[in-house]
Scaffold this motif. Structure first.
Motif, PDB file in Angstrom:
ATOM      1  N   MET A   9       0.857  -1.153   0.127  1.00 53.13           N
ATOM      2  CA  MET A   9       0.195   0.031  -0.052  1.00 53.13           C
ATOM      3  C   MET A   9       0.894   1.268  -0.062  1.00 53.13           C
ATOM      4  N   ARG A  10       1.962   1.235   0.864  1.00 53.00           N
ATOM      5  CA  ARG A  10       2.813   2.551   0.753  1.00 53.00           C
ATOM      6  C   ARG A  10       3.540   2.575  -0.654  1.00 53.00           C
ATOM      7  N   ALA A  11       3.963   1.558  -1.247  1.00 53.53           N
ATOM      8  CA  ALA A  11       4.443   1.698  -2.520  1.00 53.53           C
ATOM      9  C   ALA A  11       3.394   2.281  -3.338  1.00 53.53           C
ATOM     10  N   LEU A  12       1.996   1.875  -3.402  1.00 51.80           N
ATOM     11  CA  LEU A  12       1.077   2.625  -4.192  1.00 51.80           C
ATOM     12  C   LEU A  12       0.888   4.062  -3.870  1.00 51.80           C
ATOM     13  N   ASP A  13       0.542   4.234  -2.688  1.00 53.09           N
ATOM     14  CA  ASP A  13       0.698   5.699  -2.248  1.00 53.09           C
ATOM     15  C   ASP A  13       1.653   6.583  -2.619  1.00 53.09           C
ATOM     16  N   LYS A  14       2.819   6.091  -2.788  1.00 52.13           N
ATOM     17  CA  LYS A  14       3.887   6.916  -3.238  1.00 52.13           C
ATOM     18  C   LYS A  14       3.905   7.138  -4.570  1.00 52.13           C
ATOM     19  N   LEU A  15       3.206   6.161  -5.442  1.00 50.17           N
ATOM     20  CA  LEU A  15       3.019   6.405  -6.758  1.00 50.17           C
ATOM     21  C   LEU A  15       1.850   7.213  -7.459  1.00 50.17           C
ATOM     22  N   LYS A  16       1.073   7.443  -6.204  1.00 46.23           N
ATOM     23  CA  LYS A  16      -0.158   7.970  -6.315  1.00 46.23           C
ATOM     24  C   LYS A  16      -1.281   7.369  -7.145  1.00 46.23           C
ATOM     25  N   ILE A  17      -1.084   6.043  -6.812  1.00 41.98           N
ATOM     26  CA  ILE A  17      -1.944   5.100  -7.678  1.00 41.98           C
ATOM     27  C   ILE A  17      -3.053   4.646  -6.815  1.00 41.98           C
ATOM     28  N   ASN A  18      -4.424   4.647  -7.517  1.00 43.91           N
ATOM     29  CA  ASN A  18      -5.669   4.639  -6.590  1.00 43.91           C
ATOM     30  C   ASN A  18      -5.722   2.900  -6.428  1.00 43.91           C
ATOM     31  N   TYR A  19      -6.321   2.405  -5.132  1.00 49.90           N
ATOM     32  CA  TYR A  19      -6.740   1.196  -4.937  1.00 49.90           C
ATOM     33  C   TYR A  19      -7.591   1.351  -3.741  1.00 49.90           C
ATOM     34  N   GLU A  20      -8.258   0.090  -3.476  1.00 50.02           N
ATOM     35  CA  GLU A  20      -9.002   0.127  -2.400  1.00 50.02           C
ATOM     36  C   GLU A  20      -8.655  -1.128  -1.445  1.00 50.02           C
ATOM     37  N   HIS A  21      -8.324  -0.777  -0.249  1.00 46.20           N
ATOM     38  CA  HIS A  21      -7.915  -2.124   0.559  1.00 46.20           C
ATOM     39  C   HIS A  21      -9.169  -2.934   1.256  1.00 46.20           C
ATOM     40  N   ILE A  22      -8.911  -4.158   1.252  1.00 47.43           N
ATOM     41  CA  ILE A  22     -10.006  -4.901   1.482  1.00 47.43           C
ATOM     42  C   ILE A  22      -9.518  -5.793   2.547  1.00 47.43           C
ATOM     43  N   ASP A  23     -10.148  -5.592   3.668  1.00 48.47           N
ATOM     44  CA  ASP A  23      -9.842  -6.463   4.929  1.00 48.47           C
ATOM     45  C   ASP A  23     -10.867  -7.705   5.083  1.00 48.47           C
ATOM     46  N   TYR A  24     -10.426  -8.786   4.885  1.00 50.15           N
ATOM     47  CA  TYR A  24     -11.374  -9.961   4.904  1.00 50.15           C
ATOM     48  C   TYR A  24     -11.343 -10.568   6.518  1.00 50.15           C
ATOM     49  N   GLU A  25     -10.821  -9.801   7.238  1.00 51.29           N
ATOM     50  CA  GLU A  25     -10.974 -10.250   8.982  1.00 51.29           C
ATOM     51  C   GLU A  25     -10.496 -11.700   8.983  1.00 51.29           C
ATOM     52  N   PHE A  26      -9.491 -12.226   8.373  1.00 47.66           N
ATOM     53  CA  PHE A  26      -9.006 -13.541   8.572  1.00 47.66           C
ATOM     54  C   PHE A  26      -7.930 -13.529   9.385  1.00 47.66           C
ATOM     55  N   GLN A  27      -7.642 -14.627  10.262  1.00 51.14           N
ATOM     56  CA  GLN A  27      -6.739 -14.772  11.180  1.00 51.14           C
ATOM     57  C   GLN A  27      -5.271 -15.446  10.626  1.00 51.14           C
ATOM     58  N   GLY A  28      -4.449 -14.905  10.126  1.00 55.77           N
ATOM     59  CA  GLY A  28      -3.169 -15.389   9.832  1.00 55.77           C
ATOM     60  C   GLY A  28      -2.975 -16.754   9.118  1.00 55.77           C
ATOM     61  N   ASP A  29      -4.151 -17.576   8.718  1.00 53.34           N
ATOM     62  CA  ASP A  29      -3.710 -18.817   8.150  1.00 53.34           C
ATOM     63  C   ASP A  29      -3.935 -18.808   6.630  1.00 53.34           C
ATOM     64  N   PHE A  30      -3.387 -19.426   5.753  1.00 58.03           N
ATOM     65  CA  PHE A  30      -3.160 -19.345   4.282  1.00 58.03           C
ATOM     66  C   PHE A  30      -4.646 -19.573   3.926  1.00 58.03           C
ATOM     67  N   VAL A  31      -5.131 -18.744   3.019  1.00 59.42           N
ATOM     68  CA  VAL A  31      -6.398 -19.022   2.527  1.00 59.42           C
ATOM     69  C   VAL A  31      -6.203 -18.973   0.830  1.00 59.42           C
ATOM     70  N   SER A  32      -6.579 -20.195   0.035  1.00 58.26           N
ATOM     71  CA  SER A  32      -6.476 -20.045  -1.208  1.00 58.26           C
ATOM     72  C   SER A  32      -7.300 -19.010  -1.825  1.00 58.26           C
ATOM     73  N   SER A  33      -7.200 -18.662  -3.142  1.00 56.96           N
ATOM     74  CA  SER A  33      -8.098 -17.735  -3.901  1.00 56.96           C
ATOM     75  C   SER A  33      -9.542 -18.344  -4.004  1.00 56.96           C
ATOM     76  N   VAL A  34      -9.315 -19.497  -4.325  1.00 56.05           N
ATOM     77  CA  VAL A  34     -10.738 -20.269  -4.285  1.00 56.05           C
ATOM     78  C   VAL A  34     -11.506 -20.262  -2.975  1.00 56.05           C
ATOM     79  N   ASP A  35     -10.589 -20.663  -2.009  1.00 51.68           N
ATOM     80  CA  ASP A  35     -11.356 -20.494  -0.481  1.00 51.68           C
ATOM     81  C   ASP A  35     -11.984 -19.053  -0.347  1.00 51.68           C
ATOM     82  N   LEU A  36     -10.904 -18.271  -0.488  1.00 50.86           N
ATOM     83  CA  LEU A  36     -11.214 -16.834  -0.314  1.00 50.86           C
ATOM     84  C   LEU A  36     -12.492 -16.378  -0.850  1.00 50.86           C
ATOM     85  N   SER A  37     -12.870 -16.770  -2.435  1.00 44.62           N
ATOM     86  CA  SER A  37     -13.828 -16.322  -3.005  1.00 44.62           C
ATOM     87  C   SER A  37     -15.207 -17.109  -2.209  1.00 44.62           C
ATOM     88  N   GLU A  38     -15.213 -18.321  -2.029  1.00 42.98           N
ATOM     89  CA  GLU A  38     -16.117 -19.208  -1.448  1.00 42.98           C
ATOM     90  C   GLU A  38     -16.508 -18.466   0.030  1.00 42.98           C
TER      91      GLU A  38
END
Length: 158
Positions: A9-38
């Protein structure tokens, strides 16, 4: 409560590139992209995963591909001009790239490795990529991500 700010996020801010931060409120364990979607009822086509690969010459290349897809190593090798590629061993991910499994992003890596984004991202209004911390994503235009990390676009999925 302090708002999370990752190096990506800091890198994008420095370059003035727009983005939206999404917090899925998961705790530390790996979640695959398919699991995340579900788990989040998110369209899998918008979620992209970041893969670290190593070439036969020892060079590291980063690929950003749709979350439900698999990398085509033949296409990926051709895209970066090497004879062959394989996945970077998990044990080397943190020391070489700077991120753990499930948090790997093509932004703010330990070194500026070459990045390829699958060209299917160009058809999307936005993509979601890791923010550099498990359970956190960045919603960003593919072209803006490419601008931030110097990426090129190629067809690299099966």
């Amino acid at each position: 409560m302090k708002k999370l700010k990752t190096n990506a996020m800091r890198a994008l801010d420095k370059l003035k590139i727009n983005y939206e931060h999404i917090d899925y409120e998961f705790q530390g364990d790996f979640v695959s992209s398919v699991d995340l979607s579900e788990k989040t009822h998110t369209d899998i086509s918008t979620i992209f995963k970041t893969l670290a690969t190593i070439a036969n010459n020892g060079e590291i290349y980063i690929f950003v591909i749709p979350g439900a897809e698999s990398i085509d190593f033949k296409k990926a090798s051709a895209a970066v001009g090497v004879k062959n590629l394989e996945m970077l061993p998990l044990k080397d991910l943190k020391s070489k790239i700077g991120y753990e499994r499930g948090a790997t992003t093509s932004l703010a890596m330990k070194k500026d490795y070459p990045v390829v984004i699958d060209d299917s991202a160009l058809q999307m209004d936005f993509i979601k990529v890791s923010a550099g911390k498990v359970g956190h994503s960045l919603k960003i235009k593919a072209q803006d991500l490419a601008k931030a990390n110097g990426a090129s676009f190629f067809d690299v999925i099966q």
